[in-house]
Structures are given as C-alpha cells and as structure tokens.
Design an enzyme around this catalytic site. Sequence first.
Site, short mmCIF file in Angstrom:
data_model
loop_
_atom_site.label_atom_id
_atom_site.label_comp_id
_atom_site.label_asym_id
_atom_site.label_seq_id
_atom_site.Cartn_x
_atom_site.Cartn_y
_atom_site.Cartn_z
N GLY A 155 3.82 6.43 -4.82
CA GLY A 155 4.85 6.07 -3.84
C GLY A 155 6.20 5.88 -4.52
O GLY A 155 7.25 6.23 -3.95
N HIS A 188 -0.24 7.36 -14.11
CA HIS A 188 -1.02 6.19 -13.67
C HIS A 188 -2.46 6.31 -14.17
O HIS A 188 -2.90 7.37 -14.57
CB HIS A 188 -1.02 6.08 -12.14
CG HIS A 188 0.25 5.52 -11.58
ND1 HIS A 188 1.36 6.29 -11.36
CD2 HIS A 188 0.59 4.24 -11.23
CE1 HIS A 188 2.34 5.52 -10.88
NE2 HIS A 188 1.89 4.28 -10.79
N HIS A 189 -3.17 5.19 -14.05
CA HIS A 189 -4.58 5.09 -14.46
C HIS A 189 -5.48 6.11 -13.74
O HIS A 189 -5.11 6.63 -12.69
CB HIS A 189 -5.09 3.67 -14.18
CG HIS A 189 -4.88 3.23 -12.75
ND1 HIS A 189 -5.81 3.44 -11.77
CD2 HIS A 189 -3.82 2.63 -12.14
CE1 HIS A 189 -5.36 2.97 -10.62
NE2 HIS A 189 -4.14 2.46 -10.82
N ALA A 246 7.55 -1.53 0.64
CA ALA A 246 8.14 -1.14 -0.65
C ALA A 246 7.10 -0.41 -1.49
O ALA A 246 5.98 -0.90 -1.67
CB ALA A 246 8.65 -2.37 -1.40
N LYS A 301 -6.38 5.91 -9.74
CA LYS A 301 -5.40 5.96 -8.63
C LYS A 301 -5.75 7.08 -7.66
O LYS A 301 -6.04 8.20 -8.07
CB LYS A 301 -3.98 6.15 -9.18
CG LYS A 301 -2.92 6.10 -8.08
CD LYS A 301 -1.53 5.92 -8.63
CE LYS A 301 -0.47 5.95 -7.54
NZ LYS A 301 -0.58 4.88 -6.54
N THR A 355 0.84 -1.20 0.00
CA THR A 355 0.00 0.00 0.00
C THR A 355 0.88 1.26 0.00
O THR A 355 1.96 1.25 0.59
CB THR A 355 -0.88 -0.02 1.27
OG1 THR A 355 -1.53 -1.28 1.32
CG2 THR A 355 -1.91 1.07 1.25
N THR A 356 0.40 2.32 -0.64
CA THR A 356 1.16 3.58 -0.68
C THR A 356 0.28 4.73 -0.18
O THR A 356 -0.90 4.52 0.14
CB THR A 356 1.64 3.90 -2.12
OG1 THR A 356 0.48 4.06 -2.95
CG2 THR A 356 2.52 2.81 -2.67
P1 NAD Z 1 -7.83 -0.83 -5.41
O1 NAD Z 1 -8.61 0.38 -4.99
O2 NAD Z 1 -8.16 -1.50 -6.71
O3 NAD Z 1 -7.88 -1.96 -4.28
C1 NAD Z 1 -7.80 -1.71 -2.91
C2 NAD Z 1 -8.70 -2.74 -2.22
O4 NAD Z 1 -8.52 -2.62 -0.79
C3 NAD Z 1 -10.21 -2.51 -2.51
O5 NAD Z 1 -10.82 -3.74 -2.84
C4 NAD Z 1 -10.73 -1.97 -1.17
O6 NAD Z 1 -12.08 -2.35 -0.93
C5 NAD Z 1 -9.79 -2.67 -0.19
N1 NAD Z 1 -9.79 -2.00 1.12
C6 NAD Z 1 -9.89 -0.67 1.38
N2 NAD Z 1 -9.89 -0.47 2.72
C7 NAD Z 1 -9.77 -1.69 3.29
C8 NAD Z 1 -9.74 -2.14 4.64
N3 NAD Z 1 -9.87 -1.27 5.65
N4 NAD Z 1 -9.60 -3.46 4.87
C9 NAD Z 1 -9.51 -4.35 3.85
N5 NAD Z 1 -9.57 -3.99 2.55
C10 NAD Z 1 -9.71 -2.67 2.28
O7 NAD Z 1 -6.31 -0.35 -5.42
P2 NAD Z 1 -5.05 -1.10 -6.10
O8 NAD Z 1 -4.78 -0.49 -7.42
O9 NAD Z 1 -5.20 -2.58 -5.97
O10 NAD Z 1 -3.88 -0.59 -5.14
C11 NAD Z 1 -3.91 -0.87 -3.76
C12 NAD Z 1 -2.73 -0.16 -3.09
O11 NAD Z 1 -1.49 -0.73 -3.57
C13 NAD Z 1 -2.64 1.34 -3.41
O12 NAD Z 1 -2.15 2.02 -2.27
C14 NAD Z 1 -1.62 1.39 -4.54
O13 NAD Z 1 -0.97 2.63 -4.64
C15 NAD Z 1 -0.67 0.31 -4.11
N6 NAD Z 1 0.17 -0.28 -5.16
C16 NAD Z 1 1.43 -0.63 -4.80
C17 NAD Z 1 2.26 -1.27 -5.70
C18 NAD Z 1 3.63 -1.71 -5.24
O14 NAD Z 1 4.38 -2.33 -6.03
N7 NAD Z 1 3.99 -1.44 -3.99
C19 NAD Z 1 1.81 -1.55 -7.01
C20 NAD Z 1 0.51 -1.19 -7.35
C21 NAD Z 1 -0.31 -0.56 -6.42
#
Ligand code: NAD
Length: 244
Positions: free
Chosen positions: A142, A132-133, A99, A136, A76-77
């Site tokens: 991040g 990004h899409h 990361a 986001k 998560t970021t």
């Molecule tokens: P997304 O919005 O598609 O998915 C997030 C999911 O988390 C949703 O299904 C949401 O309902 C759920 N959620 C929200 N609050 C919650 C809670 N309290 N408890 C449990 N689940 C909960 O987003 P995404 O594109 O999948 O990205 C998720 C995160 O990962 C973002 O912060 C994104 O920036 C990050 N990310 C990191 C990397 C990496 O390599 N570190 C790569 C891509 C995305």
Amino acid sequence: MTKIIIIGAKGRMGQALVSCAKNFRDFEVVTAIGRGDDLSAVIGQCDVVIDFSSHTATTGIVELCAKNKKAIVIGTTGFSDAEKSAIENQRSTIPIVLASNFSTGVNTLFWLTRKAAEILGTDFDLEVVEMHHRLKKDAPSGTAKSLAEILADVRKQQLEKVARHGRVGIIGARTSEEIGVHSIRGGDVVGDHTVIFANVGERVELTHKASSRDTFANGALRAAAWLAKQKPGLYDMQDVLGLK
Ligand code: NAD
C-alpha cells in the site's frame, strides 16, 4: 480515556498494537478480536476501532462502525477500487483514518517524494521499489502505491495508465511517462521503500527502512487518539501529523 477495539489481534500488527497500547496511559483496550469473533457484540463498548485484518473484512467492519457511529482507524492494505469506494462512502457518517503507512518516517518520505518530484521535473525517470517479508499477501505494498500515486499526481498523470509493474522480455526502451513499481519478497523484512529519480548523469534515491512493527502500531494508536476528537470525514496520517 479513549476506549479501543483492535481487529486482527492475532496477526503481526495486531500483536504489536496490543503490546504498544500498554505504553499509552490514555487508552483502554476494551477487547482485541480476530477471525470468527463477533464485532457487533462488543462494538458498543468502544470509541474507536483499529483494523489491521484483511481487505476482505474491512468494508463490513466499516459498515458496522457507521451503523454504530464509531470512529475507525484502518491500517489494512490491498483494497480493490470497489472496496476503497465503499470505505470512502462512509466519510460523511463517521471519522475515518485510512493510511497505507502509519510511521512518521514514511509520512516524511511521502512529503519528500512530492517535493523531489516537483523540483526534479519530467527529465527524471521514476521508479518505486519495495521489499517485504515472505508472508505478505498483497503486492505492491500500500505504501508503494501511495508513493507512485504522489509521483503521478505531481506529473498530472493517471497512475493506472502509467504504472509499470515489473519488466520481463523484449519490452523495448523505457518511456519517459512510465512509473516503475517493483515488489521484492523475502525473509522477515518489515518494510523497505525506495523512490528512484534517475536522469542521465545523476540519480536521487529516497529510502525508508522499517525495522520494527512498533513504529506502525504507535502511529496507529496516535491516530486513534486524534480521531476520537474529530468530526466525520476521511483523514490520512498527514492530517494526524499536521503535515497538510
Ligand atoms: P497478518 O496476516 O499477520 O494478520 C492479519 C490478522 O487478521 C490475522 O490474525 C487474521 O486471522 C486476521 N483476520 C483475517 N480476516 C479477518 C476477519 N474477517 N476478521 C477479523 N480478523 C481477521 O497480517 P499483518 O502483517 O498483521 O498485516 C495486516 C494488514 O495490515 C495487512 O493488510 C498489511 O498490509 C497491513 N499493514 C499496514 C501497515 C500500515 O502502517 N498501514 C503496516 C503493516 C501492515
């Protein structure tokens, strides 16, 4: 066999993780949960939690992992300074991989960015551009923050003092100290990052483009397998890949 729980399972990254985990023979996904599900009811069944949910959820998840002595991979970021400190405070209790980007290519970009900044020196203007899409939620990404932190670190600057987030109006000439950070949003772009080193007469650009979330998911799963064997501590993907 490493037993994992995936959090944020219905999200874009969560779905990629569930799908990619099927290709790893040494993993068992105990459960994949989302918003409204109770992690405390299932956490006892796993070795490692993988969190790709929301920055507002992650600190609570890390606390629960610490209470249950479970390792956690955090993808998560968008953390505030307070949220980041709360995560880092558990480093002596459990193994944590935090990361901003799990792709091998981006971690290579991190390494190249540091090297280029060291070689090119202070005559070059530094700018980071990410795209990004349209869905986001956080900006800058991040990964863009990590790239800007590397640049500031090489120049012995404090990023919050020199970061320039976008430009508008009659702002005058660019100062040599500033590090520009710019976020573009649109369509379904998985993640593009470019670091620009611009001098008079020449320019170097380092670019990474992700075209599939599987690259992040496979990296996070690799981190989980590595983390299951580590002592408590705060690690990043450079540790997992042995780049330090
Ligand atoms: P997304 O919005 O598609 O998915 C997030 C999911 O988390 C949703 O299904 C949401 O309902 C759920 N959620 C929200 N609050 C919650 C809670 N309290 N408890 C449990 N689940 C909960 O987003 P995404 O594109 O999948 O990205 C998720 C995160 O990962 C973002 O912060 C994104 O920036 C990050 N990310 C990191 C990397 C990496 O390599 N570190 C790569 C891509 C995305």
